[in-house]
Design an enzyme around this catalytic site. Structure first.
Site, PDB file in Angstrom:
ATOM      1  N   GLU A 120      -3.437   7.774  -3.917  1.00  0.00           N
ATOM      2  CA  GLU A 120      -3.437   6.456  -3.274  1.00  0.00           C
ATOM      3  C   GLU A 120      -3.232   5.356  -4.300  1.00  0.00           C
ATOM      4  OE1 GLU A 120      -6.113   4.658   0.222  1.00  0.00           O
ATOM      5  OE2 GLU A 120      -7.190   4.805  -1.680  1.00  0.00           O
ATOM      6  N   TYR A 170       0.858  -1.191   0.000  1.00  0.00           N
ATOM      7  CA  TYR A 170       0.000   0.000   0.000  1.00  0.00           C
ATOM      8  C   TYR A 170       0.891   1.236   0.000  1.00  0.00           C
ATOM      9  CZ  TYR A 170      -3.088   3.747   1.485  1.00  0.00           C
ATOM     10  OH  TYR A 170      -3.776   4.926   1.535  1.00  0.00           O
TER      11      TYR A 170
END
Length: 385
Positions: free
Chosen positions: A196, A109
């Protein structure tokens, strides 16, 4: 302002941020041609909507031939996709991204967001890729590495902290350093509020790529980025919210029956709370701002009355910047112009409040004037029923 994954990846390419090869398609035939052009044994057909959790909702499909890619696209296009972030009504898929399949060795991530407590951007990384960051922060907070930066460009030591924190093999570290540095530069240059990647992947060949891409931009900075305005997809937004934005109104559609017109975001939140306390449900958040003029009030009424769910309207105004007599005259003019039939409850306090109430009383219209917020909430909820 939100943009689609395929648009975010185009921006990534312009900053030399590695992404898989992909082609956007609007029909099954275009999806088939895209799969043929990619010339890979496996392609991924990804629904393009402004919502996360597409995989959980069945919006990401694997295809092993161009014909299968067309079939998978046909399953998605023109149909609502329901994900954990769309609500039960879902969002209609108008485009799909057909992307090359990759040999994934590890998922991570990576995200950049504004830390409002620290008043600076924070880069967050984790070795637990593919998992919701909110769930990860709650269940395994120790798995998230945070690196704050006040700089206009990421400093080398900060980039190294991120890259080494992912535990990548040595040969992939230089690629990760460039990736993180360029992503931060994109975030700063474009006045993003969120960048993101979930997941960021390491392939079996040692490449570091953004398998997904999500970017949100600060609406207040759009005057600096005319090129980004072209990326806005109004089909993904509520039509009432799109209309409100044309007139400088802050509007959010909700699922109740009491329409709210308020000046000031804090007062709007309190108004929605007290409507709930009185046993009702707000149909919207509508902030007309401190300097609302007649045309804004007229258009605010148009938006409220266009929503068939609205059964009564509550106008809750604190006369500070916006005088109560000016607001009252605007309300009377707007109601007269629109031939308003919905019951309207008005609560006003502040500058020229008595003059404002007098204007309402002498208007010849059936406005309900409330004394205090509780009184206003109870009256409008009763009228909405």
């Amino acid at each position: 302002m939100k943009i689609h994954e395929y648009q975010a990846k185009e921006l990534f390419r312009s900053y030399n941020i590695a992404v898989p090869k992909g082609i956007v398609a609007s029909t099954p035939e275009e999806a088939k041609r895209a799969a043929q052009q990619l010339e890979t044994p496996v392609v991924v057909v990804k629904a393009q909507i402004h919502a996360g959790g597409r995989g959980k909702g069945g919006g990401i499909k694997i295809a092993k031939s161009p014909e299968e890619a067309a079939a998978k696209a046909a399953e998605l296009l023109g149909k609502p996709l329901i994900t954990p972030q769309t609500g039960p009504e879902g969002k209609v898929v108008h485009k799909v991204l057909v992307e090359q399949g990759l040999d994934i060795a590890k998922e991570f991530y990576l995200g950049i967001v504004l830390d409002r407590v620290a008043s600076m951007p924070v880069i967050m990384t984790s070795t637990e890729g593919g998992m919701d960051i909110e769930t990860l922060a709650k269940e395994k907070p120790e798995k998230i590495l945070r690196v704050h930066s006040r700089e206009m460009s990421l400093l080398p030591y900060q980039a190294r902290r991120v890259a080494y924190g992912l535990g990548l093999p040595a040969e992939s570290i230089p690629k990760a350093l460039q990736f993180v540095t360029q992503l931060y530069q994109l975030f700063i240059d474009k006045d993003a509020s969120l960048a993101e990647i979930n997941p960021l992947i390491l392939t079996k060949q040692g490449d570091v790529l953004a398998l997904d891409a999500k970017i949100n931009f600060d609406d207040n900075a759009m005057f600096r980025h005319p090129e980004l305005k072209e990326l806005r997809d109004v089909d993904e937004e509520d039509p009432f919210e799109v209309e409100a934005s044309k007139y400088g109104l802050n509007y959010v559609k909700l699922d109740g029956t009491v329409g709210c017109m308020v000046n000031g975001a804090g007062l709007a939140m309190a108004t929605m709370d007290i409507i709930k306390l009185a046993g009702g449900r707000p149909a919207n958040f509508l902030d007309v701002g401190g300097g609302a003029k007649k045309d804004q009030i007229v258009n605010a009424f148009k938006i409220l009355t266009s929503d068939k769910a609205v059964k009564a309207v509550l106008i809750n105004i604190f006369g500070g910047i916006l005088r109560c007599d000016v607001l009252a005259q605007g309300v009377v003019d707007a109601a007269s112009e629109l031939h308003l039939e919905l019951p309207v409850v008005i609560r006003m306090e502040g500058t020229n409040v008595e003059q404002g109430k007098e204007i309402l009383r002498n208007s010849g219209m059936k406005f309900t004037i409330a004394e205090g917020m509780r009184d206003a909430a109870e009256k409008v909820v009763a009228l909405a029923k």
